[in-house]
Design an enzyme around this catalytic site. Structure first.
Site: not given
Ligand SMILES: C[S@@+](CC[C@H](N)C(=O)[O-])C[C@H]1O[C@@H](n2cnc3c(N)ncnc32)[C@H](O)[C@@H]1O
Length: 423
Positions: A89
């Protein structure tokens, strides 16, 4: 350079001291942290030190150093249609959300959306050796990638689990802090069950077209917001996914809704091909003033409120209030969006404020613009200075009927949105 100490220990960067790549990474990181401090995204020494200590480039090895330390999102995975599925992010929102979370050494933290593992490493730095961090992600390949990056920088203690974050991670509960780094439409039961009394949840919550990172304190079965920040995350997939509705008003001009039910917008197709009318409100926003409260107000006031991004519409000298999440309302064949002009029309005056206007298009567009402008005026009268919208979330089916200035029902929760004096 002082080696940052966080959570009571010094973070050593594996292989991060000698070669020139790492020297460049260090000065780029220091300069990013300086910028985020200047802009107020980093406010505490703990978050600043954690961001200085954790080498973001090690979590996005495919990015050139310049991109790894730009204040920008770095997408690491897309689907066949090109939609982003995972990313590191934008550092500014990472910092803002960590400030909202207020992590202390010794805390037990759950992160939903491990992604690259970068935020989990920051959390590890903040909780220190007496605390613990568990990060879950939906996708096995993302979990593997996060695990490897965390191991490579010495964060072996962070637990990374493949799971649907809708269910949290019961094994490590209760948590002092839960942070969600993926856009969520609701607050599912597991997050309430797994958060300790007195704990804090920070989540990018979608309310109609708006999305705000909301910091909630949890007491007596109620989640009560203490801060609200505009943000834009990729939406949650899996059990808790909530299809957003995208409506193409004219070619390439799309408005997105996270409505409770489908917004009837077919009649508004093509409205942007016709000239619009602007209603000026006389309401002014000071330079640097946060507009999150206004966009939240409009999302609550209009069930047809969505968000639109520039380039969009026949702006002329008009500007959007927010380039990528500008409030816009559809009602039948009418469409209206918030547009601004520099105070006093002084185009070249740096740092001047803006006046809020509303531009209407289509049949009934002017009348809709008047209605939206009227709500901007009510917001200005009732909800400025030390008054803020406060979101209280209650579990569905538990407790009394909720009341508030606005009530927004979700599937697992009910939101009562009230005016409150900031403490
Ligand atoms: C914006 S990224 C997160 C960035 C992360 N915090 C970092 O520091 O790199 C969003 C993440 O949420 C995950 N995601 C989407 N739906 C999800 C769910 N239902 N449960 C867990 N993770 C999920 C995606 O696979 C993705 O890797």
């Amino acid at each position: 350079m002082r080696r940052p100490r966080v959570g009571g220990r010094t973070l050593e960067h594996v292989g991060d001291r000698t070669d020139t790549v790492c020297q460049e990474a260090r000065w780029r990181r220091a300069s990013l942290v300086d910028k985020l401090r200047e802009r107020g995204s980093i406010r505490s020494a703990a978050v600043g030190d954690a961001m200085l200590a954790v080498p973001r480039h090690r979590f996005v090895p495919e990015a050139p150093l310049r991109a790894a330390y730009a204040d920008d999102v770095f997408v690491t995975k897309r689907n066949n249609e090109g939609d982003a599925l995972s990313s590191a992010s934008q550092p500014a929102i990472v910092a803002e959300m960590l400030e909202q979370l207020d992590v202390a050494p010794g805390h037990r933290v759950l992160e939903i959306g491990a992604g690259t593992g970068y935020n989990a490493a920051l959390l590890d730095a903040l909780v220190g050796p007496r605390g613990s961090v568990t990060a879950v992600d939906l996708d096995a390949d993302t979990v593997k990638r996060a695990r490897e990056a965390l191991d490579a920088v010495g964060c072996e203690r962070v637990r990374v689990v493949q799971a649907d974050g809708e269910a949290g991670f019961a094994e490590g509960a209760p948590y002092d802090r839960i942070i969600v780094t993926v856009g969520t439409w609701d607050l599912p039961p597991a997050w309430w069950d797994q958060l300790a009394e007195g704990g804090r949840l920070v989540a990018p919550l979608q309310i109609r077209g708006s999305e705000h990172s909301v910091a909630f304190d949890y007491t007596g079965g109620v989640l009560r917001s203490r801060s609200v920040i505009t943000c834009g995350f990729m939406p949650m997939r899996g059990i808790g996914s909530h299809e957003s509705q995208a409506v193409e008003l004219s070619e390439g001009r799309i408005i997105a809704f996270h409505a409770d039910k489908e917004v009837e917008a077919a009649g508004a197709r093509g409205v942007l091909d016709e000239r619009g009318t602007t209603v000026w409100t006389g309401v002014r926003i000071a330079p640097g003033e946060d507009t999150a409260q206004l966009s939240l107000w409009l999302a609550c006031a209009f069930s047809g409120c969505g968000r639109m991004s520039a380039p969009f519409g026949d702006h002329g000298k008009l500007r959007l209030m927010l380039r990528w999440a500008n409030p816009a309302v559809v009602d039948g064949g009418a469409f209206a969006y918030v547009a601004c002009r520099r105070d006093g029309d002084a185009d070249d005056v740096r740092g001047s404020g803006i006046e809020v206007g509303v531009r209407g298009h289509g049949p009934g567009g002017e009348a809709l613009a008047e209605r939206v402008a009227a709500q901007v005026a009510v917001w200005n009268r009732e909800c400025r200075g030390d008054v803020r919208l406060q979101i209280e979330a209650y579990r569905s089916g538990v407790g009394p009927t909720v009341e508030g200035r606005f009530v927004v029902p979700k599937r697992h929760s009910r939101l009562a949105i009230r005016l409150a004096r900031s403490s």
